[in-house]
Motif scaffolding. Structure first.
Motif, PDB file in Angstrom:
ATOM      1  N   ALA A  67       0.837  -0.884  -0.242  1.00 50.16           N
ATOM      2  CA  ALA A  67      -0.089   0.150   0.152  1.00 50.16           C
ATOM      3  C   ALA A  67       0.958   1.019  -0.180  1.00 50.16           C
ATOM      4  O   ALA A  67       0.898   2.485  -0.980  1.00 50.16           O
ATOM      5  N   ALA A  68       1.623   1.222   0.440  1.00 48.99           N
ATOM      6  CA  ALA A  68       2.628   2.481   0.752  1.00 48.99           C
ATOM      7  C   ALA A  68       3.338   2.765  -0.844  1.00 48.99           C
ATOM      8  O   ALA A  68       3.627   3.953  -1.418  1.00 48.99           O
ATOM      9  N   LEU A  69       4.142   1.129  -0.826  1.00 48.11           N
ATOM     10  CA  LEU A  69       4.376   1.448  -2.431  1.00 48.11           C
ATOM     11  C   LEU A  69       3.346   2.378  -3.243  1.00 48.11           C
ATOM     12  O   LEU A  69       4.039   3.563  -4.047  1.00 48.11           O
ATOM     13  N   ARG A  70       1.653   1.856  -3.457  1.00 49.61           N
ATOM     14  CA  ARG A  70       1.585   2.879  -4.632  1.00 49.61           C
ATOM     15  C   ARG A  70       0.830   3.616  -3.880  1.00 49.61           C
ATOM     16  O   ARG A  70       0.516   4.872  -4.714  1.00 49.61           O
ATOM     17  N   ALA A  71       1.037   4.016  -2.793  1.00 50.11           N
ATOM     18  CA  ALA A  71       0.745   5.506  -2.311  1.00 50.11           C
ATOM     19  C   ALA A  71       1.914   6.031  -2.575  1.00 50.11           C
ATOM     20  O   ALA A  71       1.701   7.472  -2.882  1.00 50.11           O
ATOM     21  N   LEU A  72       2.526   6.404  -2.576  1.00 50.82           N
ATOM     22  CA  LEU A  72       4.393   6.383  -2.907  1.00 50.82           C
ATOM     23  C   LEU A  72       4.349   7.037  -4.774  1.00 50.82           C
ATOM     24  O   LEU A  72       4.806   7.907  -5.675  1.00 50.82           O
ATOM     25  N   HIS A  73       3.942   5.728  -5.095  1.00 52.56           N
ATOM     26  CA  HIS A  73       3.872   5.873  -7.015  1.00 52.56           C
ATOM     27  C   HIS A  73       3.007   6.766  -7.567  1.00 52.56           C
ATOM     28  O   HIS A  73       3.565   7.870  -8.541  1.00 52.56           O
ATOM     29  N   ILE A  74       1.657   6.943  -6.710  1.00 51.72           N
ATOM     30  CA  ILE A  74       0.734   8.346  -6.556  1.00 51.72           C
ATOM     31  C   ILE A  74       1.244   9.137  -6.614  1.00 51.72           C
ATOM     32  O   ILE A  74       0.769  10.277  -7.272  1.00 51.72           O
ATOM     33  N   ALA A  75       1.922   9.644  -5.743  1.00 53.71           N
ATOM     34  CA  ALA A  75       2.356  10.898  -5.090  1.00 53.71           C
ATOM     35  C   ALA A  75       3.750  11.441  -5.697  1.00 53.71           C
ATOM     36  O   ALA A  75       4.632  11.957  -5.800  1.00 53.71           O
TER      37      ALA A  75
END
Length: 191
Positions: A128-136
């Motif tokens: 989930a953190a990787l997805r959030a960092l990609h979105i950011a």
């Protein structure tokens, strides 16, 4: 060969020049502090530290006098919210801090397994953190089995004040080089 009187006169000139440059640098620092307060990207504590303000009241007074009394209240940096899930948000924030500190430089591969190992979190939290960092926009898309990569931080465009600072610093460097050679000549004469 210069006599003692001319060396003393030169030393006095150098002292006056250093004082004048000190005043010019402090004025430039104050202008940059005002700009940072207006932009709201740095906290007052960060501005005090980066600008080497000896006393906090100097910066408060500068903000009050130059901008607006409301802006002299403490302000922190704008926090990015990566997730409503606290563990995911905390992990993403830690990873961004590592990226910004250079511990994870651009091009570094990142997988959920890496985050599990480095930060001691569960794999679902890491995913989930990787997805959030990609979105950011901080990492590439972690597709299937391909690890994500840390993206370079995009620099903010330079303001006109930044260009003035660069020009002033270049001029100051040139003058200091000239004065350093004069000081070396004086020392050689005295030594």
């Amino acid at each position: 060969m210069p006599d003692t009187a001319s060396l003393l006169r030169d030393a006095g000139d150098l002292d006056r020049l250093a004082e004048a440059y000190g005043e010019a640098v402090r004025a430039l620092r104050d202008d940059l502090a005002v700009q940072a307060i207006r932009e709201g990207t740095l906290s007052r504590a960060e501005i005090e530290q980066l600008g080497n303000f000896a006393y906090p009241q100097v910066l408060r007074e500068l903000a009050r006098r130059e901008i607006d009394p409301e802006l002299s209240a403490p302000r922190g940096p704008r926090e990015h919210h990566y997730s409503r899930r606290p563990k995911v948000h905390d992990l993403a924030t830690q990873v961004v801090a590592s990226i910004d500190a250079g511990t994870l430089p651009p091009g570094t591969s990142l997988t959920a397994e890496d985050l599990v190992t480095l930060y001691g979190v569960r794999s679902r939290t890491a995913d989930a953190a990787l997805r959030a960092l990609h979105i950011a926009g901080r990492i590439t898309d972690p597709e299937n089995e391909t690890p994500a990569e840390v993206l370079p931080t995009t620099p903010t465009p330079d303001s006109p004040l930044t260009e003035q600072v660069r020009a002033a610093l270049a001029e100051l460097d040139a003058h200091l080089d000239t004065q350093a050679s004069r000081v070396a000549e004086m020392r050689a004469h005295l030594g």
